[in-house]
Structure formats: structure tokens, C-alpha cells
Design a protein around this motif. Structure first.
Motif, PDB file in Angstrom:
ATOM      1  N   PHE B 163      54.629  27.399  26.675  1.00 13.72           N
ATOM      2  CA  PHE B 163      53.207  27.099  26.902  1.00 13.72           C
ATOM      3  C   PHE B 163      52.837  25.661  26.540  1.00 13.72           C
ATOM      4  O   PHE B 163      51.711  25.249  26.771  1.00 13.72           O
ATOM      5  CB  PHE B 163      52.331  28.037  26.058  1.00 13.72           C
ATOM      6  CG  PHE B 163      52.109  29.390  26.678  1.00 13.72           C
ATOM      7  CD1 PHE B 163      51.684  29.509  27.997  1.00 13.72           C
ATOM      8  CD2 PHE B 163      52.312  30.552  25.947  1.00 13.72           C
ATOM      9  CE1 PHE B 163      51.467  30.757  28.566  1.00 13.72           C
ATOM     10  CE2 PHE B 163      52.099  31.802  26.507  1.00 13.72           C
ATOM     11  CZ  PHE B 163      51.679  31.909  27.817  1.00 13.72           C
ATOM     12  N   ASN B 164      53.773  24.921  25.934  1.00 18.94           N
ATOM     13  CA  ASN B 164      53.450  23.551  25.516  1.00 18.94           C
ATOM     14  C   ASN B 164      52.922  22.745  26.692  1.00 18.94           C
ATOM     15  O   ASN B 164      53.499  22.760  27.778  1.00 18.94           O
ATOM     16  CB  ASN B 164      54.722  22.901  24.944  1.00 18.94           C
ATOM     17  CG  ASN B 164      54.449  21.509  24.417  1.00 18.94           C
ATOM     18  OD1 ASN B 164      54.409  20.554  25.164  1.00 18.94           O
ATOM     19  ND2 ASN B 164      54.222  21.426  23.127  1.00 18.94           N
ATOM     20  N   GLN B 165      51.821  22.038  26.465  1.00 17.34           N
ATOM     21  CA  GLN B 165      51.151  21.352  27.574  1.00 17.34           C
ATOM     22  C   GLN B 165      51.997  20.231  28.152  1.00 17.34           C
ATOM     23  O   GLN B 165      52.108  20.079  29.356  1.00 17.34           O
ATOM     24  CB  GLN B 165      49.807  20.803  27.084  1.00 17.34           C
ATOM     25  CG  GLN B 165      48.932  20.202  28.161  1.00 17.34           C
ATOM     26  CD  GLN B 165      48.980  18.690  28.186  1.00 17.34           C
ATOM     27  OE1 GLN B 165      49.611  18.066  27.326  1.00 17.34           O
ATOM     28  NE2 GLN B 165      48.336  18.090  29.154  1.00 17.34           N
ATOM     29  N   PHE B 186      46.068  23.069  29.377  1.00  9.89           N
ATOM     30  CA  PHE B 186      46.450  23.489  28.023  1.00  9.89           C
ATOM     31  C   PHE B 186      46.448  25.009  27.994  1.00  9.89           C
ATOM     32  O   PHE B 186      45.487  25.644  28.425  1.00  9.89           O
ATOM     33  CB  PHE B 186      45.438  22.968  26.998  1.00  9.89           C
ATOM     34  CG  PHE B 186      45.603  21.517  26.683  1.00  9.89           C
ATOM     35  CD1 PHE B 186      46.460  21.103  25.684  1.00  9.89           C
ATOM     36  CD2 PHE B 186      44.899  20.556  27.393  1.00  9.89           C
ATOM     37  CE1 PHE B 186      46.620  19.754  25.398  1.00  9.89           C
ATOM     38  CE2 PHE B 186      45.054  19.216  27.118  1.00  9.89           C
ATOM     39  CZ  PHE B 186      45.917  18.801  26.112  1.00  9.89           C
ATOM     40  N   LEU B 188      47.467  26.590  24.993  1.00 10.18           N
ATOM     41  CA  LEU B 188      47.302  26.982  23.588  1.00 10.18           C
ATOM     42  C   LEU B 188      45.997  26.444  22.994  1.00 10.18           C
ATOM     43  O   LEU B 188      45.753  26.562  21.802  1.00 10.18           O
ATOM     44  CB  LEU B 188      48.502  26.504  22.756  1.00 10.18           C
ATOM     45  CG  LEU B 188      49.853  27.041  23.243  1.00 10.18           C
ATOM     46  CD1 LEU B 188      50.993  26.463  22.426  1.00 10.18           C
ATOM     47  CD2 LEU B 188      49.888  28.566  23.183  1.00 10.18           C
ATOM     48  N   LEU B 189      45.171  25.831  23.830  1.00 12.29           N
ATOM     49  CA  LEU B 189      43.857  25.344  23.392  1.00 12.29           C
ATOM     50  C   LEU B 189      42.805  25.845  24.372  1.00 12.29           C
ATOM     51  O   LEU B 189      43.113  26.064  25.551  1.00 12.29           O
ATOM     52  CB  LEU B 189      43.804  23.811  23.399  1.00 12.29           C
ATOM     53  CG  LEU B 189      44.743  23.021  22.501  1.00 12.29           C
ATOM     54  CD1 LEU B 189      44.576  21.529  22.774  1.00 12.29           C
ATOM     55  CD2 LEU B 189      44.471  23.315  21.044  1.00 12.29           C
ATOM     56  N   GLY B 190      41.569  25.979  23.902  1.00  8.10           N
ATOM     57  CA  GLY B 190      40.459  26.310  24.801  1.00  8.10           C
ATOM     58  C   GLY B 190      40.574  27.700  25.418  1.00  8.10           C
ATOM     59  O   GLY B 190      41.258  28.585  24.887  1.00  8.10           O
ATOM     60  N   TYR B 270      49.276  34.353  15.558  1.00 15.32           N
ATOM     61  CA  TYR B 270      49.700  33.562  14.393  1.00 15.32           C
ATOM     62  C   TYR B 270      50.838  32.628  14.765  1.00 15.32           C
ATOM     63  O   TYR B 270      50.847  31.454  14.372  1.00 15.32           O
ATOM     64  CB  TYR B 270      50.119  34.488  13.248  1.00 15.32           C
ATOM     65  CG  TYR B 270      50.422  33.732  11.975  1.00 15.32           C
ATOM     66  CD1 TYR B 270      49.395  33.302  11.149  1.00 15.32           C
ATOM     67  CD2 TYR B 270      51.729  33.432  11.613  1.00 15.32           C
ATOM     68  CE1 TYR B 270      49.658  32.578   9.986  1.00 15.32           C
ATOM     69  CE2 TYR B 270      51.997  32.719  10.460  1.00 15.32           C
ATOM     70  CZ  TYR B 270      50.962  32.293   9.648  1.00 15.32           C
ATOM     71  OH  TYR B 270      51.235  31.585   8.512  1.00 15.32           O
ATOM     72  N   PHE B 273      49.417  29.972  17.545  1.00 13.29           N
ATOM     73  CA  PHE B 273      48.360  29.020  17.165  1.00 13.29           C
ATOM     74  C   PHE B 273      48.427  28.558  15.717  1.00 13.29           C
ATOM     75  O   PHE B 273      47.679  27.674  15.317  1.00 13.29           O
ATOM     76  CB  PHE B 273      46.967  29.642  17.384  1.00 13.29           C
ATOM     77  CG  PHE B 273      46.755  30.233  18.734  1.00 13.29           C
ATOM     78  CD1 PHE B 273      46.999  29.493  19.877  1.00 13.29           C
ATOM     79  CD2 PHE B 273      46.312  31.542  18.879  1.00 13.29           C
ATOM     80  CE1 PHE B 273      46.802  30.043  21.133  1.00 13.29           C
ATOM     81  CE2 PHE B 273      46.114  32.107  20.129  1.00 13.29           C
ATOM     82  CZ  PHE B 273      46.364  31.348  21.260  1.00 13.29           C
ATOM     83  N   ALA B 276      45.054  29.072  12.110  1.00 11.36           N
ATOM     84  CA  ALA B 276      43.690  29.114  12.661  1.00 11.36           C
ATOM     85  C   ALA B 276      43.758  29.162  14.192  1.00 11.36           C
ATOM     86  O   ALA B 276      44.156  28.188  14.819  1.00 11.36           O
ATOM     87  CB  ALA B 276      42.898  27.904  12.199  1.00 11.36           C
ATOM     88  N   SER B 277      43.370  30.298  14.776  1.00 16.85           N
ATOM     89  CA  SER B 277      43.378  30.425  16.241  1.00 16.85           C
ATOM     90  C   SER B 277      42.227  29.625  16.838  1.00 16.85           C
ATOM     91  O   SER B 277      41.199  29.444  16.184  1.00 16.85           O
ATOM     92  CB  SER B 277      43.170  31.885  16.648  1.00 16.85           C
ATOM     93  OG  SER B 277      44.185  32.704  16.160  1.00 16.85           O
ATOM     94  N   TYR B 289      42.687  37.345   8.370  1.00 17.61           N
ATOM     95  CA  TYR B 289      43.672  36.480   7.692  1.00 17.61           C
ATOM     96  C   TYR B 289      43.030  35.140   7.326  1.00 17.61           C
ATOM     97  O   TYR B 289      43.185  34.640   6.214  1.00 17.61           O
ATOM     98  CB  TYR B 289      44.890  36.265   8.605  1.00 17.61           C
ATOM     99  CG  TYR B 289      45.887  35.292   8.029  1.00 17.61           C
ATOM    100  CD1 TYR B 289      46.893  35.719   7.163  1.00 17.61           C
ATOM    101  CD2 TYR B 289      45.812  33.928   8.322  1.00 17.61           C
ATOM    102  CE1 TYR B 289      47.794  34.818   6.621  1.00 17.61           C
ATOM    103  CE2 TYR B 289      46.700  33.028   7.776  1.00 17.61           C
ATOM    104  CZ  TYR B 289      47.689  33.477   6.932  1.00 17.61           C
ATOM    105  OH  TYR B 289      48.571  32.580   6.389  1.00 17.61           O
ATOM    106  N   PHE B 293      43.160  34.166   3.580  1.00 15.04           N
ATOM    107  CA  PHE B 293      44.171  33.213   3.117  1.00 15.04           C
ATOM    108  C   PHE B 293      43.804  31.753   3.342  1.00 15.04           C
ATOM    109  O   PHE B 293      44.197  30.902   2.564  1.00 15.04           O
ATOM    110  CB  PHE B 293      45.525  33.521   3.777  1.00 15.04           C
ATOM    111  CG  PHE B 293      46.150  34.767   3.239  1.00 15.04           C
ATOM    112  CD1 PHE B 293      46.992  34.727   2.146  1.00 15.04           C
ATOM    113  CD2 PHE B 293      45.866  35.996   3.805  1.00 15.04           C
ATOM    114  CE1 PHE B 293      47.554  35.887   1.626  1.00 15.04           C
ATOM    115  CE2 PHE B 293      46.412  37.163   3.303  1.00 15.04           C
ATOM    116  CZ  PHE B 293      47.265  37.102   2.212  1.00 15.04           C
ATOM    117  N   ASN B 294      43.083  31.436   4.416  1.00 18.03           N
ATOM    118  CA  ASN B 294      42.713  30.032   4.629  1.00 18.03           C
ATOM    119  C   ASN B 294      41.492  29.669   3.798  1.00 18.03           C
ATOM    120  O   ASN B 294      41.407  28.579   3.249  1.00 18.03           O
ATOM    121  CB  ASN B 294      42.376  29.748   6.100  1.00 18.03           C
ATOM    122  CG  ASN B 294      43.591  29.883   6.987  1.00 18.03           C
ATOM    123  OD1 ASN B 294      44.679  30.137   6.498  1.00 18.03           O
ATOM    124  ND2 ASN B 294      43.406  29.713   8.275  1.00 18.03           N
TER     125      ASN B 294
END
Lengths: 442, 332
Positions: B163-165, B186, B188-190, B270, B273, B276-277, B289, B293-294
Motif C-alpha cells: 500500500f506504500n504510496q 495514498f 494509508l492516509l485519508g 495497528y 497505521f 494512531a490510525s 488502545y 496507551f498513547n
């Protein structure tokens, strides 16, 4: 199976599967016999294996001197924070552990680490041995620190000297405006295919920590601060908004950063992009080892540009006082050996060995006499730490602040990467939203 | 054609003893066989269940009622009790946290429906195709099970690379090879990030549906289909009038279990992303999560977990009552 039984079994199965959402995780570290201590080290080298090699040499010397064995585990940054939290909550942690120094106050407030005062501090030679700005990151003001520095770091601007020469740029940019102007000159299509293949700047847009550091530095340069004078979070003030907008604008408005960088998670991605000749500049703390492992030497370091070339005080901030600290776990079964091991790691000789190996700065003043730390890059970083660095906010909520602000900037960069515009109001709204989550959560 | 099928079932039903008549007899029978050995044999499993599920679950519920953050985590047994405060914070419509929770809840529901629909359809298609014997069937069965056999992290990391842009295989295929798209999107974004988790989760889960449905299909006697063919029923009619009704009990459980797993999806977002999704792809479990945790707010995370558990249990109980078979035997 009849219906009644079938439904009971189904209900039981459902209960078990649904409970999957409720089960907490746990893990444990912990020391074994009195001749062995455990040490969780952070990842400083290009790989954790390389970290282990470097540290093992130092550990072997310690074991030879004292007879105490050290079980070493190098933990990637992505896991370290959670591992520490789990160790703190279970009380089953390592004897000695590295922490990012910006977490020091948050972790101090957990009460899980030995305070460095009295005999413990005397055992490692006292406070005066240390570089004071680094030592000050060990805990909140007015309290005994619960961590002492082990590696010193600071941000600098790294630039490709050949690309600068080709673009006719003779000196590195001193101001932000010059930096943007140079970045535009360096953003070019080198092979004439209509696509930009050399960008002015590279960044790790999905790195929460890097984004938070930029918000801190750029905010201070613009007269803002992430916390107000009373220690309350104040992410949406004008100075921070202006600073964050400057950072996001590099991709959104100035178009000097590849949109692809919005997906970049690790700082090492920047070094890779830089070494491959796809970008001319980036801000980082200690990429030397990474660039060396890629046989890339065509670069130099310069101070991080400021709003005005002669800015001083908070507005003259170029970096946070970056670095790695080391702590001893309060529940350690062998506290004496653990403190002794910290003494070893912060001794003059080991400071020279470790920091030279990792490309970082010694945290004890006497180590700087060594010729290894007389290079231009090290001297530059020393000057930055002495005159142009501020500790990240020394409040217990610093950890949450980094997460919330860093994530907000990550999302703004994601919008920019996809061609969306990011106005000042958008930046303000994102930061205020993060601020609101912070105050609601406390 | 159903006439041919129904008589044996009806006959079986008629000849089967009335379960209500057995009720007073069974406990008496069991009583005779009760011995300490039985309890001894069950004890390890009961203890393991207690330690692995029940104790953490009770702890999780307790955490929802306390303030558990960096100040109290080292001494969490004495963390301050705050009653329902964490629930109020999570549900208060004016707080940004509640906004995230409601958004994630709606998104997770949509995500579950889409993924279950895709995974079930692909699983059913694969199972129907592989029920009849042909050359290479064994190989195809093995291939179909690969996504399920692969450790979840390994498969998802491979998807993250794809999936890498900039360099990912998907954009290379869509943009460079096929030329369908001009710009590299993208994944993995938006907004596309939601579809990224849908694709990867459906890819991971469809072999499970395939396996369960294949087992159910193989329990359908071949002569039922033969009779249907003789009666001139089309393949579609055979599917809707024979296959679907006869796998209904297995289907009902399959859909329930799959929905619960997918609703609780955590690994895929997880790994794709990080901690943080993106907002458009934040599901409930990763949100819990993040809060825990964050943001170091375990009490709030615990409150969200408890609400998630309650919602799932209510929905499941409703489903079991409404959908699972009533008043007839299953196929065992």
C-alpha cells in the motif's frame, strides 16, 4: 446437540470472543539471581543488532571488572514506551533501563524509579560531572531526578553539499525564510520527465515524536509555548499555530517536501531519502551512523534556522535538549549492582566509547577532551545544546502532549499530502482539539 | 424437489424422542456418574479460563471505574475510584473524546458489515466451487487457506509494503502498469485508509468462512442435488433452495463469530497505521488502545472497553435469540 444446549454453547462462545475486547495484556521483565541484572537499552544504531554489538563490548568490560552479568535487551522505540508502562504497572521490570529524556518527568511521576540523590547520586560521581543542561532533563524542577543522561543529542540541519553547490548556494540558511527559499531552489526535476525527483527537504510526517519536537521548537521561535506559565497545556496559542503552520506549509504551500513523506514513520527514512539523493536537507539529531552505513559522506551540518539570524533566548531555540537517559527500577532485586552499572555507563571511558559509537554527545564534561569529540559536527551540537536548546516541557503530561500534538500534525500533513489546503484556522482547530483531549483526559 | 428431501427429515423428527421428556431423566443419570475425578479433570481448564479470561475481564471492568494514569499506575491497586466519571467523559457529546467514540462506533459497524459481506461471499463462492471434485482441487484448497495460515502480522506487513504510496506494488500496478490512475493515491492516509483495512481484513477472514462453509456443504448429501437436477432446478435455484437452507445453522454461527472478531479488529490497523490510525479509519479497538496507551488514560480506555463488551453481548444475545435455529436439530 439439541437447541437449548446449542444456544448455550453459542452464548458461551460469544462471551469468550466478546471478552477478547476486555482482556488486558501483561508482560514482565525482572532480574534473576544477584549476580545478574537486566538492562533494557533503546535503539540508537541503524539496527538493534548493531546496538547489541556495541553495548555488549561495554557490558563485557563491566562483567570483567565486577563479576556481575548483564542480560541485555535492545528494544525498538516503537515498543519501548509500552514495555516500560507494562513494567511499571506489574512491578516486574528490568533493573536498568534507557528512556527518551522527554519522558523523564512523566515516568518520574509514576514513582517507579530510584531517585538520583544522596548515596545513589554520589555513587555515580555527583551532579557536577554531567553536562548541566542534559542533567536537568532527568526530572521535574525541584525534585530529585529519576533518570540521568547517558547520550546527549540535539537537532541540526543536515544538507547535501554537492546539491548546494550545484544550486549556487554558498552558505547554509540562517533564517526560516532563507531556508524556504533555498529549499525551493533545491526542489527540481533533474531528468526532465516532468516529475520532481529532488526535493528541498525531507521529513518523517508520520513520526509523532518528530512532529512534536517541531511544534516545540517552531512554536518557541515564534514566541509561543506548548504550556502556559501555570503549567497548563496551551497548544492553540498564536506562536505555536504559526510555528506548526510553517512546518506544514513546507509540504502544503511551499511544495518543497515530497507528499510521500507524509507516510514516513521513522527518522531513519529521512536519512535513507537524503542518502539516496532524493532530498537536499533534513533536520535530525544523530544520523551520522545511518549515513555512514549507506556510504554517504557528501553532507555537512548547520544550526537549525531561526526566524531571525540573531535570535536569542526562547526565540533563539534550535532544538530541545535531546537525549537518552538511564534509570534504575525501584523494584530492582539488585539495586546496588544496578546503580553500579549506571556508574559504569556514565564513566568517562564508557561515555567516550558509547557516544563515539552512536554518534551522540557525551553527557559528562571531561569526555569532551577526547579527540573523537573535536569534530565540527560535535562542536556545533555542543554549541546548540549550550546556547540554543531548551528542555521539552518538564511536566508529567509531556508524554500525552507529544502524542496528541504529534498526531494532530501528522493528520495536517496527511491533508496536505493529498492536495488539501491547510489554513491557519485548520492548524489552530487541530491543535485546540488536541488540547481539549488533553484536558478532558486529565 | 423438496418433497424428496423432506420425508426422511420429517421421519427422523417424528421418531426422535421428545427432548422435554428427557429432562427429568438426564440429571438423575448424571448424578450416578458424578465423582471427584470429574471435577479434578475439569479443574485445570476452569483455572486456565479463570486466569486467562475472567480475571483480566474483571480487572478491565474495575479499571473503568478508577483514574489510572502515569500518577497511579505504579500503585494501581490504590488508584482513586471515580465512579461513572470515565463513562460520562466517554459519552458526553460536547467532548472531543465522545465525538471520536461515536465516530469510531459508526465506522466500526460499517466496517464489520462490509468485511463480513465480502468475506462470506468469497468464502461461499470458494466453498461451492471446491465442493465438486476436479483436478487440482487439493492445491486450490491449500492456496485458499494461505491468508488464514499466515501469522496476522506477517500478512499485514506485506500489505503495508504493497500500500506504500511511493513504491508500493498496488500503485505500481494501478498507475505504472495499467495506467488506470494518473496520480499515485495514498492508501494509508485519508479516506482510502478505511478501504485499506477493509481489503486486508477481508483477505484475512475469507478463508475462515471458506473452511466453515466447505465443511457444512460437505454434509449435504449429493443425492439431494441429483434429485433437484432431475427436477430441472437451475444451479441458482439449487443454491438458494438447497445449499443456503441446509448450511443455515453453520452460517448463523459463522456470521456471529466473524462479526464479533471483525468488530474487535485491532491487529490490521495497528500494523498498517501504527499506534494512531488516521481519523477516517479509526475503529473502536484501536481507539481504546490510543486512549489507554498513547494518552495514558487507562480508566477512559477501560470505560470504552466495558461499553464495547456490553454492546457486543446485547447484540449477540439478540442475534442468538432471533437467528439461531429453534425447535429443530442441528446437523451433528
Amino acid at each position: 446437540m439439541n437447541t437449548k444446549k446449542f444456544r448455550w454453547v453459542a452464548a458461551l462462545a460469544v462471551g469468550v470472543v466478546a471478552a477478547g475486547s476486555m482482556t488486558a495484556c501483561s508482560a514482565s521483565g525482572g532480574s534473576g539471581d544477584s549476580d545478574t541484572i537486566t538492562y533494557w537499552a533503546s535503539n540508537q544504531a541503524p539496527t538493534v543488532e548493531r546496538d547489541a554489538e556495541i553495548l555488549q563490548e561495554s557490558i563485557d568490560r563491566y562483567t570483567e571488572e565486577t563479576g556481575v552479568k548483564v542480560d541485555l535487551e535492545v528494544i525498538p522505540w516503537s515498543d519501548l514506551y509500552n514495555r516500560i508502562l507494562t513494567a511499571v504497572s506489574s512491578g516486574e521490570g528490568p533493573d536498568v533501563l534507557n528512556i527518551g529524556n522527554t519522558w523523564a518527568v512523566s515516568l518520574q511521576s509514576s514513582g517507579a524509579f530510584v531517585p538520583w540523590e544522596g548515596e545513589a547520586l554520589d555513587a555515580i560521581g555527583g551532579q557536577d560531572r554531567f553536562v548541566q543542561s542534559s542533567f536537568a532533563t532527568g526530572g521535574a524542577e525541584g525534585q530529585a531526578p529519576t533518570s540521568v543522561p547517558i547520550y546527549g543529542l540535539s537537532y541540526s540541519l543536515y544538507y547535501n553539499t554537492a546539491m548546494f553547490e550545484a544550486a549556487g548556494i554558498t552558505t547554509p540558511p540562517a533564517t526560516w525564510d532563507e531556508f524556504v527559499e533555498d529549499a525551493k531552489k533545491l526542489t527540481i526535476d533533474t531528468d526532465g520527465d516532468g516529475q520532481i525527483d529532488q526535493w528541498g527537504v525531507t521529513m518523517a510526517g508520520s513520526s509523532i515524536a518528530n512532529n512534536a519536537h517541531q511544534a516545540f521548537v517552531r512554536g518557541l521561535q515564534n514566541g509561543g509555548s506548548l504550556y502556559d506559565d501555570d503549567g497548563n497545556p496551551d497548544f492553540g496559542n498564536d506562536g505555536v499555530v504559526t510555528g506548526v503552520k510553517e512546518w506544514v506549509d513546507l509540504m502544503a504551500v511551499d511544495k518543497v517536501v515530497s507528499p510521500s513523506d507524509a507516510e514516513s514513520v521513522n527518522g531513519s527514512d529521512m536519512a535513507a531519502t537524503f542518502a539516496e539523493g532524493q532530498a537536499a536537507m533534513f533536520f535530525d539529531q544523530a544520523p551520522g551512523d545511518n549515513l555512514k552505513s549507506r556510504n554517504f559522506t557528501d553532507y555537512a551540518a548547520a544550526p537549525v534556522p531561526m526566524e531571525t539570524a540573531d535570535a536569542t533566548g526562547l526565540e533563539g531555540t534550535q532544538s530541545h535538549v535531546a537525549g537518552i537517559n538511564v534509570s534504575v527500577f525501584e523494584n530492582s532485586g539488585n539495586k546496588e549492582a544496578a546503580i553500579d552499572f549506571v556508574k559504569h555507563l556514565t564513566s568517562d571511558d564508557e561515555q567516550k566509547y558509547l557516544n563515539e559509537s552512536f554518534g551522540s554527545l557525551p553527557v559528562v564534561t571531561t569526555a569532551y577532551d577526547d579527540p573523537a569529540f573535536q569534530t565540527d559536527v560535535i562542536k556545533l551540537k555542543q554549541t546548540i545544546l549550550a546556547d540554543h536548546a531548551q528542555p521539552m516541557p518538564l511536566y508529567p503530561s509531556e508524554g500525552q502532549m507529544e502524542t496528541l500534538v504529534g498526531t494532530a500534525i501528522k493528520d495536517l500533513l496527511a491533508t496536505a499530502a493529498q492536495g488539501g489546503s491547510v489554513s491557519e484556522a485548520d492548524v489552530k482547530s487541530a491543535l485546540e482539539d488536541a488540547n481539549s483531549q488533553m484536558t478532558t483526559g486529565q | 424437489m423438496t418433497v424428496n428431501v423432506l420425508p426422511p427429515a420429517t421421519a427422523e423428527k417424528e421418531s426422535a424422542p421428545d427432548p422435554h421428556q428427557l429432562a427429568p431423566i438426564e440429571p438423575a443419570k448424571r448424578k450416578k456418574h458424578r465423582s471427584p475425578l470429574a471435577y479434578f479433570l475439569v479443574a485445570p481448564a476452569a483455572l486456565a479460563e479463570l486466569l486467562v479470561h475472567i480475571v483480566p475481564m474483571v480487572l478491565g471492568i474495575w479499571i473503568a471505574f478508577i483514574t489510572l494514569n502515569q500518577l497511579s499506575i505504579a500503585n494501581w491497586v490504590n488508584a482513586p475510584f471515580v465512579g461513572l466519571q470515565n463513562f460520562v467523559t466517554a459519552l458526553d457529546p460536547s467532548s472531543p473524546i465522545a465525538g471520536q467514540l461515536y465516530g469510531a462506533l459508526g465506522r466500526t459497524l460499517l466496517f464489520t458489515v462490509i468485511v463480513v459481506a465480502i468475506a462470506w461471499s468469497m468464502g461461499m463462492l470458494g466453498a461451492v466451487l471446491l465442493t465438486s471434485s476436479f483436478k487440482g482441487r487439493g492445491l486450490l484448497r491449500t492456496l485458499f487457506l494461505v491468508p488464514y495460515a499466515l501469522p496476522s502480522y506477517v500478512g499485514t506487513i506485506a500489505w503495508a509494503f504493497m500500500f506504500n504510496q511511493r513504491d508500493g506494488a498496488i500503485n505500481r500496478f494501478l498507475v505504472d502498469d495499467l495506467g488506470i490512475l494518473q496520480d499515485r493515491p495514498f492508501w494509508l492516509l485519508g479516506g482510502n485508509s478505511f478501504w485499506a483495512i477493509v481489503i486486508v481484513t477481508a483477505w484475512q477472514f475469507w478463508p475462515f468462512a471458506f473452511l466453515m462453509l466447505l465443511a457444512a456443504l460437505q454434509n449435504i448429501p449429493g443425492d439431494v442435488y441429483e434429485a433437484a437436477s432431475l427436477d430441472g432446478a437451475s444451479l441458482w435455484k439449487q443454491f438458494t433452495n438447497i445449499t443456503l437452507p441446509m448450511v443455515k445453522p453453520a452460517n448463523a454461527v459463522l456470521l456471529l463469530i466473524m462479526s464479533l472478531w471483525i468488530f474487535n479488529q485491532f491487529n490490521v490497523p495497528y500494523v498498517l497505521f501504527g499506534p494512531a490510525s488516521p481519523e477516517q479509519a479509526t475503529l473502536i479497538s484501536p481507539l481504546i488502545y490510543q486512549q489507554s496507551f498513547n494518552n495514558w488514560n487507562f480508566g477512559l480506555g477501560g470505560a470504552m472497553s466495558v461499553m464495547l463488551l456490553v454492546v457486543l453481548l446485547i447484540a449477540s444475545a439478540f442475534y442468538i435469540r432471533m437467528v439461531l435455529p429453534k425447535g429443530q436439530h442441528d446437523n451433528d
